[in-house]
Design a protein around this motif. Sequence first.
Motif, PDB file in Angstrom:
ATOM      1  N   UNK A   1       0.837  -1.205   0.000  1.00 27.19           N
ATOM      2  CA  UNK A   1       0.000   0.000   0.000  1.00 27.19           C
ATOM      3  C   UNK A   1       0.869   1.252   0.000  1.00 27.19           C
ATOM      4  N   UNK A   2       1.949   1.225   0.780  1.00 22.05           N
ATOM      5  CA  UNK A   2       2.890   2.351   0.789  1.00 22.05           C
ATOM      6  C   UNK A   2       3.549   2.511  -0.578  1.00 22.05           C
ATOM      7  N   UNK A   3       3.980   1.409  -1.173  1.00 23.98           N
ATOM      8  CA  UNK A   3       4.612   1.466  -2.493  1.00 23.98           C
ATOM      9  C   UNK A   3       3.644   2.022  -3.532  1.00 23.98           C
ATOM     10  N   UNK A   4       2.393   1.617  -3.455  1.00 27.97           N
ATOM     11  CA  UNK A   4       1.392   2.120  -4.392  1.00 27.97           C
ATOM     12  C   UNK A   4       1.155   3.612  -4.186  1.00 27.97           C
ATOM     13  N   UNK A   5       1.106   4.035  -2.927  1.00 32.30           N
ATOM     14  CA  UNK A   5       0.939   5.458  -2.625  1.00 32.30           C
ATOM     15  C   UNK A   5       2.083   6.265  -3.229  1.00 32.30           C
ATOM     16  N   UNK A   6       3.302   5.820  -3.017  1.00 36.25           N
ATOM     17  CA  UNK A   6       4.466   6.549  -3.507  1.00 36.25           C
ATOM     18  C   UNK A   6       4.555   6.492  -5.028  1.00 36.25           C
ATOM     19  N   UNK A   7       4.380   5.299  -5.603  1.00 38.09           N
ATOM     20  CA  UNK A   7       4.530   5.129  -7.039  1.00 38.09           C
ATOM     21  C   UNK A   7       3.477   5.855  -7.836  1.00 38.09           C
ATOM     22  N   UNK A   8       2.227   5.870  -7.340  1.00 41.43           N
ATOM     23  CA  UNK A   8       1.145   6.524  -8.080  1.00 41.43           C
ATOM     24  C   UNK A   8       1.313   8.035  -8.127  1.00 41.43           C
ATOM     25  N   UNK A   9       2.122   8.556  -7.240  1.00 41.35           N
ATOM     26  CA  UNK A   9       2.368  10.006  -7.192  1.00 41.35           C
ATOM     27  C   UNK A   9       3.775  10.369  -7.648  1.00 41.35           C
ATOM     28  N   UNK A  10       4.518   9.368  -8.067  1.00 44.61           N
ATOM     29  CA  UNK A  10       5.897   9.572  -8.499  1.00 44.61           C
ATOM     30  C   UNK A  10       6.740  10.211  -7.394  1.00 44.61           C
ATOM     31  N   UNK A  11       6.464   9.800  -6.145  1.00 44.32           N
ATOM     32  CA  UNK A  11       7.240  10.269  -5.004  1.00 44.32           C
ATOM     33  C   UNK A  11       8.438   9.351  -4.793  1.00 44.32           C
ATOM     34  N   UNK A  12       9.481   9.907  -4.199  1.00 41.34           N
ATOM     35  CA  UNK A  12      10.644   9.110  -3.818  1.00 41.34           C
ATOM     36  C   UNK A  12      10.913   9.300  -2.331  1.00 41.34           C
ATOM     37  N   UNK A  13      11.214   8.228  -1.600  1.00 47.62           N
ATOM     38  CA  UNK A  13      11.545   8.386  -0.179  1.00 47.62           C
ATOM     39  C   UNK A  13      12.871   9.106   0.057  1.00 47.62           C
ATOM     40  N   UNK A  14      13.608   9.388  -1.010  1.00 48.28           N
ATOM     41  CA  UNK A  14      14.915  10.029  -0.869  1.00 48.28           C
ATOM     42  C   UNK A  14      14.875  11.546  -1.077  1.00 48.28           C
ATOM     43  N   UNK A  15      13.680  12.117  -1.201  1.00 49.09           N
ATOM     44  CA  UNK A  15      13.575  13.519  -1.598  1.00 49.09           C
ATOM     45  C   UNK A  15      13.412  14.488  -0.431  1.00 49.09           C
ATOM     46  N   UNK A  16      13.488  14.034   0.783  1.00 42.84           N
ATOM     47  CA  UNK A  16      13.215  14.916   1.918  1.00 42.84           C
ATOM     48  C   UNK A  16      14.385  15.858   2.192  1.00 42.84           C
TER      49      UNK A  16
END
Length: 226
Positions: A86-101
């Motif tokens: 679910x987390x992967x889908x949330x991030x992928x569907x928005x083209x977010x990266x966990x490395x962008x903070x």
Amino acid sequence: MIEGGRIRLNRWQQAAIAVGSAVGALLDPRRADLIAALGETTGKAAFVRVLERMKRSPEGRFDQPSVISVNVGHAWELPPNTFGAAYANFMGSRNFSPDERPPVRFMDTDELAYVAMRAREVHDLWHTLFGLPTNLIGESALKVIEFNQMYLPMCLLSVIGGTARFNEKRRKLFFQHYFPWAIRAGMQCTDLMCIYYERHFHEDLEDVRRKWGIIPAPLPPTQNVT
């Protein structure tokens, strides 16, 4: 003074950055760097309290994990019913990266710097758990939950700034529908800063919601408000 990439500020400098960041964030809520600076310069006392709670919690006393791609990339390979998927889908569907903070710059100690960064890292995990979108209503509702969990002044200021940008219809929807839910959800769930989320990625999403007392966001009464 700069220590290990962080900048030590006197009180006047801290106040100046806090005010400047607050004004800039109100003018452009998309500026994650300004929101981060506001959180750090106004939230030291709150982060100290969170750190103390983490140290007292059996699960919160973890080995400082970090939500970055190299550590959470396996979530994209998990079964669709899992929290990690679910987390992967949330991030992928928005083209977010966990490395962008943005990095932590204004915390005094390594421990407080970690707590501040962890608060940023779990933001998207909380979006996933509560089922909140990333539009202005969803972000404002999550800030209410974050305030209930951490008492960060930045969260309250973000809600004030966010709702000021609503038109009349969105403001009514937020305060009648999402705000009461967010207050209840933030108070009812467990201490969300003391969870080692990465160890629960393989578990069923609904199971972890029940275990942590998560109340998912209600569906909007109308579908034409975004």
